[in-house]
Enzyme design. Sequence first.
Site, PDB file in Angstrom:
ATOM      1  N   TYR A 187     -77.885 -59.932 -98.712  1.00  0.00           N
ATOM      2  CA  TYR A 187     -78.830 -60.203 -97.620  1.00  0.00           C
ATOM      3  C   TYR A 187     -79.009 -61.694 -97.342  1.00  0.00           C
ATOM      4  CZ  TYR A 187     -80.241 -55.323 -98.159  1.00  0.00           C
ATOM      5  OH  TYR A 187     -80.251 -53.955 -98.231  1.00  0.00           O
ATOM      6  N   HIS A 242     -82.724 -61.582 -91.086  1.00  0.00           N
ATOM      7  CA  HIS A 242     -84.045 -61.253 -91.642  1.00  0.00           C
ATOM      8  C   HIS A 242     -84.477 -62.267 -92.705  1.00  0.00           C
ATOM      9  CE1 HIS A 242     -87.072 -58.351 -90.978  1.00  0.00           C
ATOM     10  NE2 HIS A 242     -86.784 -57.449 -91.889  1.00  0.00           N
ATOM     11  N   ASN A 274     -92.134 -55.710 -90.939  1.00  0.00           N
ATOM     12  CA  ASN A 274     -92.634 -55.055 -92.155  1.00  0.00           C
ATOM     13  C   ASN A 274     -93.135 -56.026 -93.217  1.00  0.00           C
ATOM     14  OD1 ASN A 274     -92.306 -52.413 -91.256  1.00  0.00           O
ATOM     15  ND2 ASN A 274     -90.154 -52.395 -91.839  1.00  0.00           N
ATOM     16  N   ASN A 299     -90.459 -55.214 -97.123  1.00  0.00           N
ATOM     17  CA  ASN A 299     -91.652 -54.398 -96.871  1.00  0.00           C
ATOM     18  C   ASN A 299     -92.655 -54.432 -98.019  1.00  0.00           C
ATOM     19  OD1 ASN A 299     -90.045 -52.890 -98.584  1.00  0.00           O
ATOM     20  ND2 ASN A 299     -90.450 -50.944 -97.568  1.00  0.00           N
ATOM     21  N   PHE A 313     -88.432 -56.465-101.916  1.00  0.00           N
ATOM     22  CA  PHE A 313     -87.856 -56.197-100.604  1.00  0.00           C
ATOM     23  C   PHE A 313     -88.891 -56.582 -99.553  1.00  0.00           C
ATOM     24  CE2 PHE A 313     -84.565 -54.057-102.936  1.00  0.00           C
ATOM     25  CZ  PHE A 313     -83.444 -54.367-102.166  1.00  0.00           C
TER      26      PHE A 313
END
EC number: 3.1.1.29
Length: 194
Positions: free
Chosen positions: A16, A21, A115, A69, A67
């Site tokens: 990631y 993001h 989120n 969220n 993560f």
Amino acid sequence: MKIKLIVGLANPGAEYAATRHNAGAWYVELLAERYRQTLKEESKFYGYTGRLTLGGQDVRLLVPTTFMNLSGKAVAAMATFYRIAPEDILVAHDELDLLPGSARLKLGGGHGGHNGLKDIISRLGNNPQFHRLRIGISHPGDKNQVVGFVLGKPPTAERQLIDSAIDEAVRCTEILVTQDAVKAMNRLHAYRPG
């Protein structure tokens, strides 16, 4: 208002690291690098942490390793430990409603479907009154494509635009911390890449 904690939102792991993001983490990582600080993993804060002194003021840095969220878990842990009020926190995050090459500062507001912001608001006792650094990543044009888009890597030219806005945001950070938010906003919001 005194910014005492700067958070860069991200998803953990190498897969990631270069995704849109994670733009918030790119900002905190560049900020640490500029001030010659190293981010170190601290399990009690569920993330990588650091500390800067800007104009004589201590500022904590945090990139959660939860993560996205669950970002609020890390933010709340650090804010509680250091007794930092929501209004003294700056959260940097990717923003679909801004183009690459732009960034905006704001205080408070909703989560806009993000989120990470949603969880932070919840974990801070449903208090949305923290500062946000919104880093433009653009929108795919179709809400059904948003997840794939934010978890995708931007092409080189787009990444350069995002990085240029982050670079300007880093330059504005000392103004935000040591002078005032309006002055930092005016400079950052006037920025145009190139």
